[in-house]
Design an enzyme around this catalytic site. Structure first.
Site, mmCIF file in Angstrom:
data_model
loop_
_atom_site.group_PDB
_atom_site.id
_atom_site.type_symbol
_atom_site.label_atom_id
_atom_site.label_comp_id
_atom_site.label_asym_id
_atom_site.label_seq_id
_atom_site.Cartn_x
_atom_site.Cartn_y
_atom_site.Cartn_z
ATOM 1 N N CYS A 78 0.844 -1.193 0.000
ATOM 2 C CA CYS A 78 0.000 0.000 0.000
ATOM 3 C C CYS A 78 0.879 1.243 0.000
ATOM 4 O O CYS A 78 1.915 1.286 0.664
ATOM 5 C CB CYS A 78 -0.892 -0.029 1.235
ATOM 6 S SG CYS A 78 -1.646 1.544 1.653
ATOM 7 N N CYS A 81 1.599 4.472 3.825
ATOM 8 C CA CYS A 81 2.591 4.673 4.881
ATOM 9 C C CYS A 81 3.989 4.334 4.375
ATOM 10 O O CYS A 81 4.154 3.409 3.583
ATOM 11 C CB CYS A 81 2.276 3.799 6.094
ATOM 12 S SG CYS A 81 0.738 4.209 6.944
ATOM 13 N N CYS A 159 -7.330 -0.960 8.118
ATOM 14 C CA CYS A 159 -6.226 -0.003 8.076
ATOM 15 C C CYS A 159 -5.999 0.521 9.489
ATOM 16 O O CYS A 159 -6.909 1.122 10.080
ATOM 17 C CB CYS A 159 -6.534 1.151 7.128
ATOM 18 S SG CYS A 159 -5.272 2.450 7.146
ATOM 19 N N GLU A 317 -11.686 32.177 0.382
ATOM 20 C CA GLU A 317 -11.580 30.771 -0.043
ATOM 21 C C GLU A 317 -12.266 30.644 -1.401
ATOM 22 O O GLU A 317 -13.304 31.268 -1.632
ATOM 23 C CB GLU A 317 -12.252 29.874 1.003
ATOM 24 C CG GLU A 317 -12.575 28.472 0.577
ATOM 25 C CD GLU A 317 -11.329 27.632 0.365
ATOM 26 O OE1 GLU A 317 -11.258 26.973 -0.690
ATOM 27 O OE2 GLU A 317 -10.437 27.644 1.242
ATOM 28 N N CYS A 390 1.820 22.245 4.801
ATOM 29 C CA CYS A 390 1.860 20.778 4.833
ATOM 30 C C CYS A 390 2.987 20.237 3.963
ATOM 31 O O CYS A 390 3.028 19.037 3.687
ATOM 32 C CB CYS A 390 0.521 20.187 4.398
ATOM 33 S SG CYS A 390 0.032 20.637 2.714
#
Length: 443
Positions: A78, A81, A159, A317, A390
């Site tokens: 996957c 991660c 998960c 926004e 981020c």
């Protein structure tokens, strides 16, 4: 005869942003996924670049003491991660080190301005939102995540990083859609859960006949007490099937309850989001801002807590539904000094600065950053800037035109919102250096 594409013994020295381990071979950096600092590995080079190589592990010759057994059986297949094989404390050490390197090396900042990382309260079951990918096969509907670097669906039965309610909902929707006429028409299911445990689902459908799918799923979703939407194409085409429109998150002290709708944005780690809002408020409380501009404001995650300190907050926004939710959140929380507008973030600072001085700008852009906005802020020159990022590479890029045009970096703190991945969230405070700066240096 030795194979030139195989490195018989590569020592892993560190890990890099992106999750790969780092070793050196024949004067070049070698990047290898799913290794731990201290590993000795036999690996195969899969791509040669001028200054570095990329390789895959063929054998772990000796394991690092920092390596642990991953909790997920599909870890490494996957693509979600990258670091489940590292102890959580070790993950935080490397995230802080990587983030500090971006701020100090790329920006020339004093190492002392980088504050310690804020670890996640929960390293498992922290995700409140998830996108499951779907593939219909002769064996049935497979629901999971894309394999790293591909569109091949890796099915998952559980998960460990997502909220338990979302794991339960995943299996229900798989069963509800499997063996139906829509099994080959559903490429993705978006699931989200709020502070109260309410689940919302958005089922994406390639077929134009959303009504039939809605009729099939509605009684099942109502029995499970899920809010349900179906979508064909862009998020503007959402069809509300049943349940409440919004999910509720909580921020700040005293508590603010903020709703966000389907297609809108909320941080996936709700406890860490609350910690970030708390730090922003703690930063401002001793010197409350006057007029505040919140760019990429969403449903008011930072705007509304800050409005309880400020004279006025203006939120901007581009997604109309988020602005509608921000206005509703302001009314429901009895906040009357926050105004929200639909618009692009670039150009907003110039527009609203023409109506009066801006004391503080908050910006929380997507991963692509906001370089054009940063250059505009260097001209508008608010007293303070709080940048919520981020992505460390775009953060360091965006801060350069500000730091070269009259701003100083006061502090920057990394936050771990995404345990077991390489992703790093952060908050950075900039202040205007006293004295006039004419023009903007091109950078």
């Amino acid at each position: 005869m030795p194979n030139p594409d195989v490195i018989e013994d590569l020592y892993i020295e560190a890990v890099a942003y992106g999750g790969n381990g780092i070793g050196h071979y024949c004067g070049k950096v070698v990047f290898v996924p799913f290794v731990a600092p201290g590993d000795h590995v036999r690996c195969r080079i899969v791509q040669q670049k001028k200054r570095y190589s990329e390789a895959t592990v063929e054998e772990i010759i000796s394991s690092s003491t920092r390596r642990i057994k991953p909790a997920c059986p599909v870890f490494g297949l996957c693509g979600g991660c990258q670091w489940q094989h590292l102890d959580y404390q070790e993950q935080c050490v490397w995230k802080e080190r990587i983030f500090r390197d971006f701020v100090v090396r790329k920006l020339g900042a004093d190492p002392g301005v980088v504050l310690p990382i804020m670890p996640s309260c929960h390293q498992w079951e922290y995700r409140s939102r998830v996108q499951f990918k779907c593939l219909n096969t002769p064996a049935g509907l497979q629901v999971g995540f894309y394999r790293r670097g591909s569109h091949f669906v890796v099915p998952v039965s559980h998960c460990p990083v997502i909220h338990p309610a979302l794991n339960r909902a995943r299996e229900l929707f798989r069963a509800w859609i499997d063996k139906t006429p829509w099994a080959g028409q559903v490429p993705q299911i978006d699931l989200a859960v709020d502070y109260g445990g309410r689940v919302r689902a958005v089922v994406h459908c390639l077929s134009g006949d959303l009504d039939a799918l809605s009729r099939h799923l509605k009684p099942l979703a109502e029995e499970a007490d899920f809010a349900l939407f179906v979508q064909s194409g862009r998020k503007e085409n959402l069809l509300h099937v049943c349940g409440p429109m919004e999910l509720i998150i909580e921020v700040d002290t005293p508590v603010l309850r903020l709703g966000y709708g389907p297609g809108g944005f909320a941080q996936i780690n709700l406890s860490q989001n609350r910690a970030m809002v708390r730090e922003v408020i703690a930063t401002l409380i001793s010197n409350p801002p006057g007029r505040v501009l919140d760019l990429f404001c969403g449903m008011g995650n930072f705007s509304l807590p800050v409005a309880r300190l400020a004279q006025q907050v203006i939120g901007v926004e581009s997604y109309r539904q988020s602005i509608e939710m921000a206005r509703l959140n302001a009314r429901l929380n009895n906040i009357d000094n926050a105004l929200f507008f639909v618009g692009e973030s670039f150009g907003a600072a110039s527009l609203y600065a023409a109506e009066g001085a801006i004391d503080l700008v908050i910006l929380d852009p997507p991963r692509s950053g906001a370089y054009d906005v940063a250059r505009e802020l260097a001209q508008v020159r608010p007293e303070r800037i709080l940048y919520v990022s981020c992505d460390p590479p775009t953060l360091s890029r965006d801060l350069q035109p500000l730091l070269h045009n009259g701003y100083r970096l006061v502090w920057s703190r990394p936050y771990d919102l995404f345990p077991h991945t390489h992703h790093i969230e952060s908050i950075t405070l900039l202040e205007k250096v006293p004295g006039e700066v004419r023009g903007v240096t091109k950078y």
